[in-house]
Design an enzyme around this catalytic site. Structure first.
Site, PDB file in Angstrom:
ATOM      1  N   MET A  39     119.956  70.113 -12.697  1.00 27.60           N
ATOM      2  CA  MET A  39     120.912  70.151 -11.589  1.00 27.60           C
ATOM      3  C   MET A  39     121.279  71.596 -11.297  1.00 27.60           C
ATOM      4  O   MET A  39     121.625  72.365 -12.190  1.00 27.60           O
ATOM      5  CB  MET A  39     122.166  69.341 -11.952  1.00 27.60           C
ATOM      6  CG  MET A  39     123.265  69.414 -10.908  1.00 27.60           C
ATOM      7  SD  MET A  39     122.814  68.556  -9.368  1.00 27.60           S
ATOM      8  CE  MET A  39     123.884  69.425  -8.208  1.00 27.60           C
ATOM      9  N   GLU A  93     115.130  74.891  -9.520  1.00 28.12           N
ATOM     10  CA  GLU A  93     116.590  75.056  -9.517  1.00 28.12           C
ATOM     11  C   GLU A  93     116.968  76.442  -9.007  1.00 28.12           C
ATOM     12  O   GLU A  93     117.990  76.617  -8.342  1.00 28.12           O
ATOM     13  CB  GLU A  93     117.164  74.822 -10.916  1.00 28.12           C
ATOM     14  CG  GLU A  93     116.786  73.480 -11.548  1.00 28.12           C
ATOM     15  CD  GLU A  93     117.042  72.284 -10.657  1.00 28.12           C
ATOM     16  OE1 GLU A  93     118.023  72.299  -9.883  1.00 28.12           O
ATOM     17  OE2 GLU A  93     116.237  71.323 -10.711  1.00 28.12           O
TER      18      GLU A  93
HETATM   19 ZN   LIG Z   1     116.435  69.814  -6.560  1.00 26.60          ZN
END
Ligand SMILES: [Zn+2]
Length: 844
Positions: A261, A294
């Protein structure tokens, strides 16, 4: 709980601007709850108007709006009404919140290795109000000041650089004021994390993991830092904007639902990425891809965030495209697009085959939760493929110029699809309305194939045929190539822009008729590739001779598609596998096709009575490769894993489980041992006590999860009923535990042993939405879907889909699992009888 609707979000964003958040979290209140004080400074464009703040608390101690106490009893459905707002407001909410165990919100996990606790925040998609009171929507950005109280021996990390405020007990940490962030990007990671730190180009870097993962963290740190550095340099050059969020921390956290994330400055990753045992090259590539993905979000997604969830594709399609581009251009993983073809696009094509398919963009997400349903292989893999088509259409220079303009103009703010396309149109001078209507705003994909006339082995004429799906007609122009090989020699290649239903391939005329002809051989476009019969017949001999790994990946992907739509027999797939797999030189193709054959093709498409023989064929290939591969290489590891999972050789399995006779590099590999133990357990060759003894030798999170799966896999009724109760009862099982229980449960030598749970699935699992978060439950629904491929299961599944009380996540996963069931049934109806003959006649 309400799920925020688009209309509500628009209205609130019209009214409110958030100036700042100050959040105090007290993580020193035991393992169940934490304290949360959220102070929000915000303005209201129409003084006197009403609005609300989002808060999902265990209990609320006080709510003060502009110095006046409000009654917490007014909170309903996660919302606290705010009336008669002033032009400038201060809201302070003091609450007690609950830790989660499903990977959403502030997740708390205990490491079985040392009984120490770890906490991390995962606030995507709408979990922020379960950590701090906020105006939870992506376009109300604000800077954050966060302070954390935590046990003294903990480490605290977050979006801003963390400073411990001296030796005190409990410890107090202050995080540096952040840039404006969307609510769902806020995170705090706290616990006795261990760290490796470095620096690059003035950016402090940190890698962090559970204390019990110190050894793999330190072993892998150099590789992760290298990719991080290469990606920073690459994106700085490409986007022309410095990384804006201060320090860059990558935290490997337990029981994480997704891959990672993109919290600004503090990215969380699933900690399986710190491979504790041997890792294949494609596993390292996959991790490098996630690291880079990311990082690209720091610009796309974080610096400029989608205004509303229906432009989620802006984030994910871009990051998917950019990470692969970065790996190829700036790292050692120059074959990243091959991996994309065989891993990411196979995933996306699966999503496209399901009735749940949807356009890449432009699907109006009426509320936040329904947007979560489109967070799938379409948003990632198709989106990236479509961007490659866009680049072929407007040119790379114009594309990058448009991207730079979009990022510069909207820094710390939000953007929409229209904003983005507008920037590309201005940069390229190209009208993209028709293009985006076909590629972005219409679901589904064309099927492409080559029609060819030959004489005496020479191609007379050739055409590329495009079939448009009847349900989703659109005009999608395809930039692609067609290439052919005979005995490993390239005999033809032609680049075309295919517009309309037939495109002449004049470049092929006059060349030799190739043994293997591959439409879309460089995999530039998004389409179903139908191989001609001659190519299909030639594959067992010819596939391994094709020197271009990218084209081989396209061929495998086409075979998979063919099996799923009952065009290609699973026997053909297994024939090609047996003839060519041991010769495969690309790591991604090698390991992924082994996994696909073992875990999809055999259990889904081969009837029960043929599965043992099919697995024996796979085991034979694995043994063959293990004998010829150099020890310690990806080839050796892939072979050993496939053999461990499929072999029926009890003495080999027992020896490996006890640690003797192992291939070099696997001597102390706990994850490898669990593949062996799972095989032993599912065959009934060991009992629960033996599983427990292996568990005691691997007293880790991974060991505990694997032991759960193996106990559930034991082929006795007591094991199945225990697993079902653990899965569907309220036992406080974590997201990961539930998925492992579900996987083990359906491992069964026959349908009879698990028959009881087919019907119960359709009542017990949807009911879990009362206590399991949607993100976690969507994974449980898929993993636990009955692996009993019969018409009776289909009848129950159809009936379940007619219910009107399913949550969006349950429904979406059921639709997908039901589609997979029907694919298996259709294939078995078409090829099952022939397979029975084939199985009897040939040594499968
Ligand atoms: Zn992503």
């Amino acid at each position: 709980m309400h799920s925020l609707t688009l209309a509500e979000a628009r209205e609130r964003a019209e009214l409110i601007s958030v100036t700042s958040y100050a959040v105090e979290l007290d993580l020193d209140q035991g393992a169940e709850v934490f304290g949360s004080v959220s102070s929000i400074a915000f303005t209201c464009g129409s003084p006197g108007a009403d609005s609300w703040v989002d808060v999902k608390a265990r209990s609320i101690e006080s709510i003060m709006l502009n110095g006046t106490a409000l009654d917490p009893a007014e909170v309903a459905g996660g919302r606290m009404p705010l009336r008669d707002l002033a032009a400038e407001n201060v809201l302070v909410v003091r609450a007690t919140m609950a830790y989660s165990h499903d990977g959403q919100g502030l997740h708390r996990a205990t490491d079985p290795a040392d009984r120490r606790d770890y906490v991390y925040g995962h606030l995507f998609l709408d979990a922020a109000p379960s950590v701090y009171a906020c105006f939870d929507q992506p376009d109300l950005k604000a800077p954050y000041d966060i302070t954390v109280r935590a046990p003294q021996d903990w480490v605290v990390l977050g979006n801003g650089a963390a400073t411990a405020s001296g030796p005190s007990s409990p410890g107090e940490w202050r995080l540096a004021t952040t840039r404006p962030l969307a609510t769902y990007f806020v995170t705090v990671c706290a616990g006795p994390y261990v760290s490796v730190r470095d620096e690059h180009d003035g950016i402090p870097l940190g890698l962090h993991a559970r204390a019990s993962l110190r050894e793999p963290l330190e072993r892998h740190a150099a590789e992760i830092f290298t990719v991080t550095r290469q990606s920073f340099d690459y994106f700085h050059g490409l986007f022309g904007i410095r990384y804006p969020f201060g320090e860059y921390h990558q935290v490997f956290v337990p029981e994480f639902n997704a891959g990672a994330m993109e919290n600004p400055g503090c990215v969380t990753f699933r900690d399986q990425y710190l491979f504790r045992g041997a890792a294949t090259r494609d596993e390292l590539l996959s991790r490098a891809n996630t690291v880079s993905h990311e990082m690209s979000h720091m610009w796309f997604g974080d610096l400029v965030t989608m205004k509303w969830w229906d432009d989620l594709w802006l984030n994910e399609s871009f990051a998917e495209y950019m990470s692969h581009r970065c790996l190829v251009d700036a790292t050692e993983y120059t074959d990243a697009w091959v991996d994309s073809s065989i891993v990411r696009k196979v995933w996306g094509y699966g999503a496209e085959r399901s009735p749940s398919t949807h356009p890449v963009a432009g699907v109006e997400a009426l509320d936040a939760q329904s947007a979560l349903q489109n967070f799938d292989g379409i948003a990632y893999a198709k989106g990236a493929a479509v961007l490659r088509q866009l680049i072929a259409y407007v040119g790379d220079e114009a594309f990058i110029a448009g991207v730079r303009a979009y990022l510069t103009d909207r820094s710390y703010s939000n953007g929409t699809l229209a904003d983005f396309l507008g920037a590309i149109e201005r940069a390229s001078g190209t009208d993209l309305r028709a293009w985006s209507s076909g590629w972005l705003l219409t679901a589904d994909r064309d099927t492409i194939s080559v029609d060819l006339e030959e004489q005496d082995g020479v191609v007379r004429s050739a055409r590329l045929l495009r079939e448009v799906p009847a349900a989703h007609p659109a005009d999608r122009p395809h930039a692609l190539d067609v290439a052919g090989w005979t005995d490993g020699v390239a005999v033809s290649r032609v680049d075309v822009m295919a517009v309309g239903d037939e495109t002449p391939l004049d470049g092929l005329a006059g060349s030799a008729h190739p043994a293997v002809l591959v439409p879309n051989s460089s995999d530039l476009t998004w389409a179903r590739v139908r191989l001609d019969d001659g190519t299909l017949d030639a594959l067992p001999v010819q596939l391994s001779r094709v020197p271009d790994a990218q084209a081989r990946a396209v061929i495998w992907s086409a075979l998979i598609d063919g099996v799923h739509v009952a065009d290609v027999s699973p026997v053909t797939f297994l024939d090609v596998f047996e003839a060519t797999w041991v010769l495969e030189g690309n790591a991604s193709i090698l390991t992924r096709m082994a996994l696909y054959a073992e875990h999809r093709v055999v259990p889904h498409f081969v009837p029960r009575q043929g599965q043992a023989r099919a697995l024996a064929r796979l085991a034979r290939s694995a043994g063959d490769l293990l004998a010829r591969a150099e020890e310690g290489t990806t080839r050796s590891l892939a072979a050993a894993r496939l053999l461990a999972g499929t072999s029926a050789d009890e003495s080999l399995l027992r020896a490996w489980a006890e640690g003797s006779g192992l291939p070099r590099g696997l001597e102390d590999d706990g994850d490898f041992r669990w593949i062996v133990v799972r095989n032993l357990a599912s065959r009934g060759l060991i009992d629960g006590a033996a599983v427990d003894s292996f568990r005691s030798r691997d007293d880790t999170l991974q060991g505990a999860l694997n032991a759960l799966m193996c106990r559930a896999a034991l082929p006795v009724p007591e094991a199945k009923s225990w697993a079902w109760d653990q899965l569907t009862g309220r036992h406080g099982r974590s997201n990961y535990e539930m998925v492992h229980l579900a996987r083990g449960l359906w491992m069964s030598p026959d349908d009879g042993l698990v028959a009881d749970y087919v019907e119960r699935y359709f009542t017990d699992v949807p009911a879990m939405s009362a206590w399991v978060g949607e993100d976690a439950l969507s994974r449980v629904v898929l993993a636990a879907f009955p692996k009993v491929f019969t018409e009776a299961t289909e009848t129950l599944s159809r009936a379940a889909l007619r219910r009107d009380d399913l949550t969006p996540a349950v429904r979406r996963s059921l639709v997908d699992a039901d589609a997979e069931l029907r694919e298996a049934l259709a294939s078995r109806a078409t090829f099952g009888a022939a397979m029975g003959v084939g199985i009897a006649a040939s040594p499968m």
